[in-house]
Design a protein around this motif. Structure first.
Motif: not given
Length: 232
Positions: A89-91, A141-145, A148-156, A161-168
């Motif tokens: 749900l967070l992701t 705030a969830e990512i910063a706190s 190692g949580g699921a949301l931070a891992v998902h973003v990394r 990578p998807r965002f970088v691919g779009l922009m590049m």
């Protein structure tokens, strides 16, 4: 219409709308009494909407699946089955309310010239980050706190990578056309994303609110600065 659509028509944020009307079901009941045809969203979409409103109002740590299920008019089991529970749900909330969907829409058919495209991209990033500021503040705030949580891992591992691919994909086309200087990928991305992220995070941290007109003016300034920095 989604709650985002209704909030946009009213000229308020989604979080403000939620505070005024309570549950989405309350709004549906009022509309039905006045003869409107109410189309119910799927349990998944209702849960994502409800979670976003609750996260924005109370913070991620204070919101339980029971609260989200009650607000969405579904069961905890439905959330677990369709979204994979709290982590899924967070992701899902982050992916929907972050700039990615808006950026992807722009880059599916961007303006041909560099500066108009950059301005439109900045408008979309600022709209996502500041238009639903309370939701995005809760997400960061969830990512910063919980790095190692699921949301931070998902973003990394997935989102970034998807965002970088779009922009590049967009920037490389301008490099190949001789419009943008050949610079390292990280330099190009930093020149584009650094200023808008710094401005957005400052606004999230201070509670600053910019009107759509002010956001458009800021987007134009950011686009002009970016183009001056990277033009060949």
């Amino acid at each position: 219409m989604t709650l985002e659509d209704i909030a946009a028509v009213m000229g308020v944020s989604r979080s403000t709308l939620i505070r005024r009307i309570g549950h989405r079901s309350h709004l549906d009941e009022v509309l039905a009494r006045h003869g409107a045809r109410v189309v119910r969203l799927s349990a998944r979409d209702r849960a994502v909407e409800a979670a976003a409103g609750l996260y924005g109002a109370f913070g991620v740590g204070e919101v339980t699946l029971d609260m989200i299920a009650a607000d969405a008019g579904c069961t905890v089991q439905a959330i677990q089955g369709q979204l994979g529970g709290r982590d899924g749900l967070l992701t899902a909330v982050f992916d929907r309310y972050s700039p990615m969907p808006r950026v992807a829409e722009v880059l599916a058919d961007p303006p041909a010239d560099l500066e108009p495209a950059a301005r439109l991209l900045y408008e979309q990033v600022l709209g996502a980050m500041m238009g639903e500021a309370r939701v995005m503040a809760a997400m960061f705030a969830e990512i910063a706190s919980r790095p190692g949580g699921a949301l931070a891992v998902h973003v990394r591992e997935n989102y970034a990578p998807r965002f970088v691919g779009l922009m590049m994909g967009w920037l490389t086309a301008h490099v190949d056309a001789g419009v943008v200087r050949e610079l390292p990928e990280k330099t190009l991305l930093s020149l584009f994303a650094g200023p808008v992220l710094a401005r957005s995070v400052t606004a999230l941290a201070t509670g600053e609110h910019l009107t759509p007109t002010a956001r458009a003016e800021l987007a134009a300034d950011l686009a002009a600065a970016f183009c001056r920095a990277v033009r060949a």
